[in-house]
Write a protein that holds these residues in place. Sequence first.
Motif, PDB file in Angstrom:
ATOM      1  N   GLU A 172      38.629 -51.206 -19.387  1.00 40.06           N
ATOM      2  CA  GLU A 172      38.765 -49.867 -18.807  1.00 40.06           C
ATOM      3  C   GLU A 172      37.798 -48.906 -19.471  1.00 40.06           C
ATOM      4  OE1 GLU A 172      42.211 -46.404 -18.356  1.00 40.06           O
ATOM      5  OE2 GLU A 172      42.804 -48.528 -18.381  1.00 40.06           O
ATOM      6  N   GLU A 173      37.557 -49.077 -20.776  1.00 39.13           N
ATOM      7  CA  GLU A 173      36.642 -48.202 -21.491  1.00 39.13           C
ATOM      8  C   GLU A 173      35.209 -48.348 -20.953  1.00 39.13           C
ATOM      9  OE1 GLU A 173      40.280 -48.752 -23.494  1.00 39.13           O
ATOM     10  OE2 GLU A 173      38.814 -50.288 -22.929  1.00 39.13           O
ATOM     11  N   ALA A 203      30.796 -46.155 -17.498  1.00 40.45           N
ATOM     12  CA  ALA A 203      29.891 -46.361 -16.370  1.00 40.45           C
ATOM     13  C   ALA A 203      30.070 -45.263 -15.323  1.00 40.45           C
ATOM     14  CB  ALA A 203      30.144 -47.728 -15.742  1.00 40.45           C
ATOM     15  N   ILE A 204      31.312 -44.931 -15.026  1.00 46.28           N
ATOM     16  CA  ILE A 204      31.591 -43.891 -14.037  1.00 46.28           C
ATOM     17  C   ILE A 204      31.013 -42.548 -14.498  1.00 46.28           C
ATOM     18  CG2 ILE A 204      33.435 -42.534 -12.956  1.00 46.28           C
ATOM     19  CD1 ILE A 204      35.138 -45.095 -12.979  1.00 46.28           C
ATOM     20  N   ALA A 205      31.240 -42.209 -15.769  1.00 41.49           N
ATOM     21  CA  ALA A 205      30.753 -40.925 -16.293  1.00 41.49           C
ATOM     22  C   ALA A 205      29.235 -40.837 -16.204  1.00 41.49           C
ATOM     23  CB  ALA A 205      31.223 -40.753 -17.735  1.00 41.49           C
ATOM     24  N   PHE A 250      40.231 -57.894 -12.005  1.00 40.05           N
ATOM     25  CA  PHE A 250      39.743 -57.222 -13.204  1.00 40.05           C
ATOM     26  C   PHE A 250      40.906 -57.077 -14.198  1.00 40.05           C
ATOM     27  CE2 PHE A 250      39.165 -53.095 -15.422  1.00 40.05           C
ATOM     28  CZ  PHE A 250      37.928 -53.292 -15.997  1.00 40.05           C
ATOM     29  N   PRO A 251      40.712 -57.301 -15.496  1.00 46.52           N
ATOM     30  CA  PRO A 251      39.432 -57.438 -16.207  1.00 46.52           C
ATOM     31  C   PRO A 251      38.981 -58.880 -16.461  1.00 46.52           C
ATOM     32  CG  PRO A 251      41.169 -57.056 -17.788  1.00 46.52           C
ATOM     33  CD  PRO A 251      41.834 -57.055 -16.427  1.00 46.52           C
ATOM     34  N   ALA A 310      38.759 -46.687  -9.106  1.00 46.21           N
ATOM     35  CA  ALA A 310      38.065 -47.849  -9.627  1.00 46.21           C
ATOM     36  C   ALA A 310      39.054 -48.897 -10.143  1.00 46.21           C
ATOM     37  CB  ALA A 310      37.113 -47.436 -10.742  1.00 46.21           C
ATOM     38  N   LEU A 311      40.099 -48.459 -10.829  1.00 50.93           N
ATOM     39  CA  LEU A 311      41.097 -49.392 -11.350  1.00 50.93           C
ATOM     40  C   LEU A 311      41.907 -50.024 -10.218  1.00 50.93           C
ATOM     41  CD1 LEU A 311      42.358 -47.452 -14.495  1.00 50.93           C
ATOM     42  CD2 LEU A 311      40.969 -49.542 -14.452  1.00 50.93           C
TER      43      LEU A 311
END
Length: 284
Positions: free
Chosen positions: A172-173, A178-180, A146-147, A137-138
């Motif tokens: 990033e947080e 969102a991913i979790a 991003f960001p 994702a990063l």
Amino acid sequence: MFKSTESYFQGRTALLATKHGKEQVIAPALARLGVTVVVASDFDSDRFGTFSREIPRCGTQAEAALAKAEAVLAQTDADLVIASEGSFGPHPQFPMLPSDRELILLLDRRHDLVLRGEVLSLDTNFSHATVSNLEEALAFGARVGFPSHGLIAMAQAEPLPNTPIFKGIQSEEQLQRAIATLQTHSSTLHLETDMRAHMNPTRMQVIAQAAADLVQGMAQGCPQCGSPGFVAREHLPGLPCELCGAPTSAIKASRYRCQRCLYELTLPVPETAADPSQCYFCNP
């Protein structure tokens, strides 16, 4: 050549149909004509369609922009309203590249006018990816700015019922959370650029270009009747090749037309010859 349109707009107030900060670039542009831009209160542009597709856009790009403007007219006593709509996808001439087409409409109820500013730009970060972890994702985020440019995360490209959509991700947080959450539904998830204007500085600059195009049309009064919006409606190819003199695909003239009295004027471009790269014979 153009008649002054100062009497049409000087000292007027225009309501802007937005909830995403477009006044940042539209207001300064119209101020040059003496127009004060005010954001329409309690206006929800999302009901006319969302980029994340959980609410389909109502009609074409132009129809959606017009629907926004007419909604503000119906809800207020304003006689000058502005609305805009963006559309993203393959460039019509370079389909391998993404493009941003921005349209801004101005509805003038006092003078029964509809004016438009429009830009088609290759300057966009419009993109998407399927990822399975934060590292992927990063990596996608790094490619799209991003960001400073926001992201949207969802379970898959087409929104699923009862599945969350995370918009405006700018840290990033936020991305990790969102991913979790989304991986409780699926091992992979869909990421895309957040194309809402307040989340996308690159898009905001293209909106500024469309606003400048609108203002140019507002300032160009018809040489015959004086009505604003005397702009080029048609571009005529055929500028002769600099090398062989044959007609090329390059524009040789623009045809202007008044939307009120229909007066037409064809004006040649300043250039007298085209680069041979645009010639069918010299560069087949």
